[in-house]
Design a protein around this motif. Structure first.
Motif, PDB file in Angstrom:
ATOM      1  N   MET A   1       0.839  -1.201   0.000  1.00 51.10           N
ATOM      2  CA  MET A   1       0.000   0.000   0.000  1.00 51.10           C
ATOM      3  C   MET A   1       0.875   1.253   0.000  1.00 51.10           C
ATOM      4  N   ARG A   2       0.452   2.258  -0.718  1.00 53.60           N
ATOM      5  CA  ARG A   2       1.223   3.505  -0.771  1.00 53.60           C
ATOM      6  C   ARG A   2       0.475   4.634  -0.053  1.00 53.60           C
ATOM      7  N   LEU A   3       1.233   5.622   0.385  1.00 50.50           N
ATOM      8  CA  LEU A   3       0.648   6.759   1.091  1.00 50.50           C
ATOM      9  C   LEU A   3      -0.245   7.560   0.150  1.00 50.50           C
ATOM     10  N   PHE A   4      -1.463   7.841   0.599  1.00 49.23           N
ATOM     11  CA  PHE A   4      -2.416   8.629  -0.184  1.00 49.23           C
ATOM     12  C   PHE A   4      -2.405  10.083   0.284  1.00 49.23           C
ATOM     13  N   LEU A   5      -2.560  10.285   1.597  1.00 47.60           N
ATOM     14  CA  LEU A   5      -2.416  11.626   2.173  1.00 47.60           C
ATOM     15  C   LEU A   5      -2.276  11.526   3.686  1.00 47.60           C
ATOM     16  N   LYS A   6      -1.845  12.648   4.274  1.00 50.62           N
ATOM     17  CA  LYS A   6      -1.735  12.753   5.724  1.00 50.62           C
ATOM     18  C   LYS A   6      -2.860  13.651   6.223  1.00 50.62           C
ATOM     19  N   THR A   7      -3.443  13.282   7.366  1.00 52.99           N
ATOM     20  CA  THR A   7      -4.514  14.075   7.950  1.00 52.99           C
ATOM     21  C   THR A   7      -4.423  13.968   9.469  1.00 52.99           C
ATOM     22  N   LYS A   8      -5.420  14.479  10.172  1.00 52.13           N
ATOM     23  CA  LYS A   8      -5.380  14.369  11.627  1.00 52.13           C
ATOM     24  C   LYS A   8      -6.789  14.240  12.186  1.00 52.13           C
ATOM     25  N   ASP A   9      -6.845  13.892  13.453  1.00 48.55           N
ATOM     26  CA  ASP A   9      -8.106  13.817  14.175  1.00 48.55           C
ATOM     27  C   ASP A   9      -8.497  15.236  14.591  1.00 48.55           C
ATOM     28  N   TYR A  11     -11.389  16.089  15.616  1.00 49.64           N
ATOM     29  CA  TYR A  11     -12.551  16.050  16.498  1.00 49.64           C
ATOM     30  C   TYR A  11     -12.202  15.916  17.979  1.00 49.64           C
ATOM     31  N   VAL A  12     -11.241  15.035  18.289  1.00 53.91           N
ATOM     32  CA  VAL A  12     -10.972  14.736  19.695  1.00 53.91           C
ATOM     33  C   VAL A  12      -9.520  14.984  20.089  1.00 53.91           C
ATOM     34  N   SER A  13      -8.590  14.268  19.452  1.00 53.42           N
ATOM     35  CA  SER A  13      -7.224  14.211  19.967  1.00 53.42           C
ATOM     36  C   SER A  13      -6.234  15.154  19.293  1.00 53.42           C
ATOM     37  N   GLY A  14      -6.481  15.520  18.034  1.00 51.38           N
ATOM     38  CA  GLY A  14      -5.523  16.322  17.285  1.00 51.38           C
ATOM     39  C   GLY A  14      -4.335  15.520  16.774  1.00 51.38           C
ATOM     40  N   GLU A  15      -4.342  14.212  16.953  1.00 58.30           N
ATOM     41  CA  GLU A  15      -3.229  13.357  16.532  1.00 58.30           C
ATOM     42  C   GLU A  15      -3.166  13.221  15.016  1.00 58.30           C
ATOM     43  N   PRO A  34      -5.174   2.669  16.141  1.00 60.14           N
ATOM     44  CA  PRO A  34      -4.980   2.618  17.597  1.00 60.14           C
ATOM     45  C   PRO A  34      -5.420   1.274  18.173  1.00 60.14           C
ATOM     46  N   GLN A  35      -4.671   0.787  19.161  1.00 65.13           N
ATOM     47  CA  GLN A  35      -5.035  -0.473  19.812  1.00 65.13           C
ATOM     48  C   GLN A  35      -6.343  -0.339  20.572  1.00 65.13           C
ATOM     49  N   ASN A  36      -6.585   0.840  21.123  1.00 65.57           N
ATOM     50  CA  ASN A  36      -7.828   1.098  21.852  1.00 65.57           C
ATOM     51  C   ASN A  36      -8.510   2.312  21.231  1.00 65.57           C
ATOM     52  N   ALA A 192     -15.262  13.622   6.532  1.00 61.70           N
ATOM     53  CA  ALA A 192     -15.680  12.213   6.496  1.00 61.70           C
ATOM     54  C   ALA A 192     -14.502  11.242   6.562  1.00 61.70           C
ATOM     55  N   PHE A 193     -13.265  11.741   6.496  1.00 60.95           N
ATOM     56  CA  PHE A 193     -12.140  10.846   6.790  1.00 60.95           C
ATOM     57  C   PHE A 193     -12.165  10.492   8.284  1.00 60.95           C
ATOM     58  N   ASP A 194     -12.485  11.460   9.134  1.00 61.43           N
ATOM     59  CA  ASP A 194     -12.762  11.248  10.560  1.00 61.43           C
ATOM     60  C   ASP A 194     -11.830  10.225  11.213  1.00 61.43           C
ATOM     61  N   VAL A 195     -10.544  10.370  10.967  1.00 57.31           N
ATOM     62  CA  VAL A 195      -9.570   9.444  11.570  1.00 57.31           C
ATOM     63  C   VAL A 195      -9.446   9.720  13.073  1.00 57.31           C
ATOM     64  N   PRO A 196      -9.148   8.703  13.883  1.00 59.24           N
ATOM     65  CA  PRO A 196      -8.998   7.292  13.519  1.00 59.24           C
ATOM     66  C   PRO A 196     -10.284   6.497  13.695  1.00 59.24           C
ATOM     67  N   ARG A 197     -11.399   7.196  13.955  1.00 61.65           N
ATOM     68  CA  ARG A 197     -12.667   6.480  14.135  1.00 61.65           C
ATOM     69  C   ARG A 197     -13.067   5.759  12.845  1.00 61.65           C
ATOM     70  N   HIS A 198     -12.777   6.385  11.703  1.00 59.60           N
ATOM     71  CA  HIS A 198     -12.987   5.716  10.418  1.00 59.60           C
ATOM     72  C   HIS A 198     -11.688   5.008  10.039  1.00 59.60           C
TER      73      HIS A 198
END
Length: 276
Positions: A1-9, A11-15, A34-36, A192-198
Motif C-alpha cells: 500500500m502507498r501513502l495517499f495523504l496525511k490528515t489528523k483527528d 474532532y478529539v485528539s488532534g493526533e 490505535p489499539q484502543n 468524512a475521513f474522521d480518523v482514527p474512528r474511520h
C-alpha cells in the motif's frame, strides 16, 4: 500500500494519521490503527452517541436525521417481501430502530458505546453491546448506517455479517465515498475521513470486491444528498473558515451537481443481496 495523504483527528485528539491506498480493493486504510479506539469516541459532542442539540451543526444534523429515518425504513421495505426481522449494527441512540419498530419490524440493535445504549434505553429501546449476542440468528434485513468504516478486523466483520443474513435477505450499508467531489476538494480537511474512528474509506469498487467472495452482490446504489452539505460544513469549520456556512453550501451544492454525472456522491447507500 502507498501513502495517499496525511490528515489528523480534528474532532478529539488532534493526533496525526496517514491514509494508505489499497490498490487491489480500491480503498483507503487509516494508519496507524490505535489499539484502543474507545478514547477517540469520548466526547460530549460525538453526536451519534449523545443526541446533542447544542450547536447549529448539531441542530441541523438532528433535523435531517429525523427526516431521513422514514426514508431508511422505506428502502428496506422496498427490498423484502416477507417477515420483517431487522438487525441494526451501530444503532447509536436507537432512533432508527424505534422508527422501524413503529413500521412493523421486529428489531434488534447492537451498539458498543455504553453512553449511546443508555440514551436508547431512556427512549425504551434496549440495545445489545456486541455482535456475539446475536450469533446463530438469521435476519431478513441487516443495516449499517455509517458503521462499516468504524469496524476493526474488516474481513472478519464481513464474514460475520454474511453469516447473520438469511438466504433471501438484504444487507444495507451506508458509507462515505472518498471519490466524491467534496473529498477531493477538502483533501486532508475532509470531515468524512474522521480518523482514527474511520478505519476504512470505501469506493464503489471496494464494496463490491469485499462482498463478492461471499456471493453477495450490489443490486442498487442510492445517494445520500444531504451528506455533501453536512460534511462540507464540518470541513470548513476544520479549516477555520469563519464564513463556513456560505462556503459549505456552495461546495456541497457543487458536489451534488457534479455527482449527477459522475454518480460519486459524498455518501452512498449500497443494497446487497446473495447471488442466485
Amino acid at each position: 500500500m502507498r501513502l495517499f495523504l496525511k490528515t489528523k483527528d480534528f474532532y478529539v485528539s488532534g493526533e496525526q494519521f496517514e491514509l494508505h491506498r489499497d490498490e487491489d480493493l480500491d480503498m483507503l486504510v487509516t494508519k496507524p490503527e490505535p489499539q484502543n479506539l474507545a478514547p477517540y469516541y469520548e466526547s460530549e459532542n460525538y453526536i451519534s452517541h449523545t443526541d446533542s442539540k447544542t450547536s447549529f451543526t448539531d441542530k441541523l444534523y438532528q433535523l435531517v436525521k429525523a427526516k431521513n429515518l422514514k426514508n431508511k425504513v422505506q428502502i428496506i421495505e422496498d427490498q423484502i417481501d416477507k417477515q420483517k426481522n431487522l438487525l441494526d449494527l451501530g444503532a447509536g441512540t436507537g432512533d432508527f430502530l424505534i422508527t422501524a419498530k413503529k413500521s412493523g419490524f421486529k428489531v434488534i440493535g447492537v451498539e458498543p458505546n455504553n453512553k449511546a445504549r443508555t440514551r436508547a434505553g431512556e427512549k425504551g429501546m434496549h440495545l445489545l453491546s456486541s455482535m456475539e449476542d446475536v450469533s446463530g440468528k438469521k435476519f431478513q434485513a441487516i443495516t449499517l448506517w455509517h458503521v462499516l468504516e468504524h469496524l476493526p478486523n474488516l474481513e472478519e466483520q464481513v464474514k460475520a455479517l454474511v453469516n447473520l443474513l438469511e438466504e433471501d435477505g438484504v444487507l444495507i450499508i451506508a458509507v462515505p465515498n472518498f471519490k466524491s467531489f467534496d473529498a477531493k476538494y477538502y483533501k486532508s480537511h475532509w470531515a468524512a475521513f474522521d480518523v482514527p474512528r474511520h478505519l476504512w474509506h470505501f469506493s464503489k469498487t471496494s464494496i463490491k470486491k469485499l462482498f463478492a467472495p461471499h456471493k453477495l452482490e450490489v443490486v442498487k446504489i442510492k445517494p445520500m444528498w444531504f451528506d455533501a452539505f453536512y460534511v462540507s460544513l464540518l470541513s470548513e469549520k476544520y479549516k477555520g473558515n469563519k464564513m463556513y456556512l456560505i462556503s459549505a453550501f456552495f461546495v456541497g451544492l457543487w458536489s451534488n451537481l457534479t455527482a449527477i454525472f459522475t454518480k460519486e456522491q459524498s455518501s452512498l447507500i449500497y443494497i446487497l443481496k446473495k447471488k442466485k
